[in-house]
Design a protein around this motif. Structure first.
Motif, short mmCIF file in Angstrom:
data_model
loop_
_atom_site.label_atom_id
_atom_site.label_comp_id
_atom_site.label_asym_id
_atom_site.label_seq_id
_atom_site.Cartn_x
_atom_site.Cartn_y
_atom_site.Cartn_z
N SER A 1 0.85 -1.19 0.00
CA SER A 1 0.00 0.00 0.00
C SER A 1 0.88 1.24 0.00
N GLN A 2 0.30 2.38 -0.36
CA GLN A 2 1.06 3.62 -0.33
C GLN A 2 1.46 3.99 1.09
N GLN A 3 0.64 3.64 2.07
CA GLN A 3 0.99 3.91 3.46
C GLN A 3 2.22 3.08 3.87
N GLU A 4 2.25 1.80 3.47
CA GLU A 4 3.41 0.96 3.78
C GLU A 4 4.66 1.50 3.11
N LEU A 5 4.51 1.93 1.86
CA LEU A 5 5.65 2.49 1.13
C LEU A 5 6.15 3.76 1.82
N ALA A 6 5.23 4.60 2.26
CA ALA A 6 5.60 5.82 2.98
C ALA A 6 6.34 5.48 4.27
N ASP A 7 5.86 4.46 4.97
CA ASP A 7 6.52 4.03 6.21
C ASP A 7 7.95 3.57 5.95
N HIS A 8 8.16 2.94 4.81
CA HIS A 8 9.49 2.41 4.49
C HIS A 8 10.55 3.51 4.45
N ILE A 9 10.17 4.68 3.92
CA ILE A 9 11.19 5.71 3.74
C ILE A 9 10.98 6.93 4.64
N GLY A 10 10.05 6.79 5.59
CA GLY A 10 9.89 7.80 6.62
C GLY A 10 9.31 9.11 6.15
N ILE A 11 8.35 9.06 5.20
CA ILE A 11 7.68 10.28 4.76
C ILE A 11 6.17 10.06 4.86
N SER A 12 5.40 11.10 4.61
CA SER A 12 3.96 10.97 4.74
C SER A 12 3.34 10.27 3.55
N ARG A 13 2.18 9.63 3.78
CA ARG A 13 1.45 8.99 2.69
C ARG A 13 1.05 10.02 1.64
N GLU A 14 0.68 11.22 2.08
CA GLU A 14 0.26 12.26 1.15
C GLU A 14 1.39 12.62 0.18
N SER A 15 2.61 12.67 0.69
CA SER A 15 3.76 12.98 -0.16
C SER A 15 3.99 11.88 -1.18
N VAL A 16 3.88 10.63 -0.73
CA VAL A 16 4.05 9.50 -1.65
C VAL A 16 2.96 9.52 -2.72
N ASN A 17 1.73 9.74 -2.31
CA ASN A 17 0.62 9.77 -3.26
C ASN A 17 0.78 10.86 -4.30
#
Length: 235
Positions: A184-200
């Protein structure tokens, strides 16, 4: 006569850079003390601060090494795949775990207890030099991670991590097909320590130009060469 289970453990140890130089007799000795354990998706093997009671060799699957920042964000330090070891630092110095270890998929590990590893190194000190090489590689990875944070833009960090995931947990419908990462985008965001909104925000831009395709809980890398360009410092 050696039983088949010990033979398998011996062959697994022999396939690693750390233990490949051991003689058959020493491999047999170490293999007799190892045991195979199975892990499931998202299973946590240990947390930062836990006692370093054993080291692991990945037989199958991928293990994520990560840590929480003071702000509560999780940052990935490395993805440990088949044939690689982890957990050796705390085993050697007797200190607590320096990070968390979580299974990214169902897998199988070979575990060696700290007491057995320390006893083995005391009796075979030359092997400690090979272990130092493994630890040096860990330091190089940590240096690389620091460089990513300092020199890469957010899109660059995201691109580099997606490419790393494609090489470890990515799936393909055919050998030459695009890799799909089931996160998920949330999991991906967690991987690199940034917000889900930024990843999205970044992924949505990439999807608009065809670099990636987004689905529920998955990301397909349509143009990995473009991601490789972004993953270079200064891009």
């Amino acid at each position: 006569m050696t039983d088949p289970t010990t033979n398998r453990r011996r062959d697994l140890l022999a396939s690693t850079p750390l233990f490949s130089v051991l003689t058959p007799v020493l491999l047999e000795e170490l293999a007799s003390r190892a045991r195979v354990i199975r892990v499931t998706l998202r299973e946590q093997l240990f947390c930062k601060g836990d006692p370093g009671d054993r080291l692991y060799l990945v037989i199958a699957g991928v293990i994520r090494i990560s840590s929480l920042s003071p702000e509560g964000r999780e940052v990935t330090y490395g993805l440990i795949k088949s044939g690689e070891m982890f957990g050796e630092i705390a085993v050697l110095d007797g200190g607590p775990r320096s990070a968390d270890a979580t299974a990214m998929e169902n897998g199988e590990l070979l575990a060696l207890e700290r007491r057995d590893v320390v006893d083995f190194l005391h009796r075979h000190p030359a092997q400690a030099l090979h272990l130092l090489k493994v630890l040096c590689e860990r330091v190089r990875r940590a240096d690389s991670l620091l460089e990513d944070v300092v020199f890469l833009s957010l899109p660059g960090r995201l691109a580099k991590h997606l490419l790393a995931l494609a090489g470890t947990v990515g799936t393909r419908r055919a050998p030459d097909a695009a890799a799909t990462i089931h996160l998920s985008q949330q999991e991906l965001a967690d991987h690199i320590g940034i917000s889900r909104e930024s990843v999205n925000k970044v992924l949505s831009k990439w999807e608009q130009v065809g670099m990636v395709s987004l689905g529920r809980g998955q990301i397909t890398l349509n143009r990995p060469a473009d991601l490789e360009d972004l993953a270079q410092p200064g891009e």
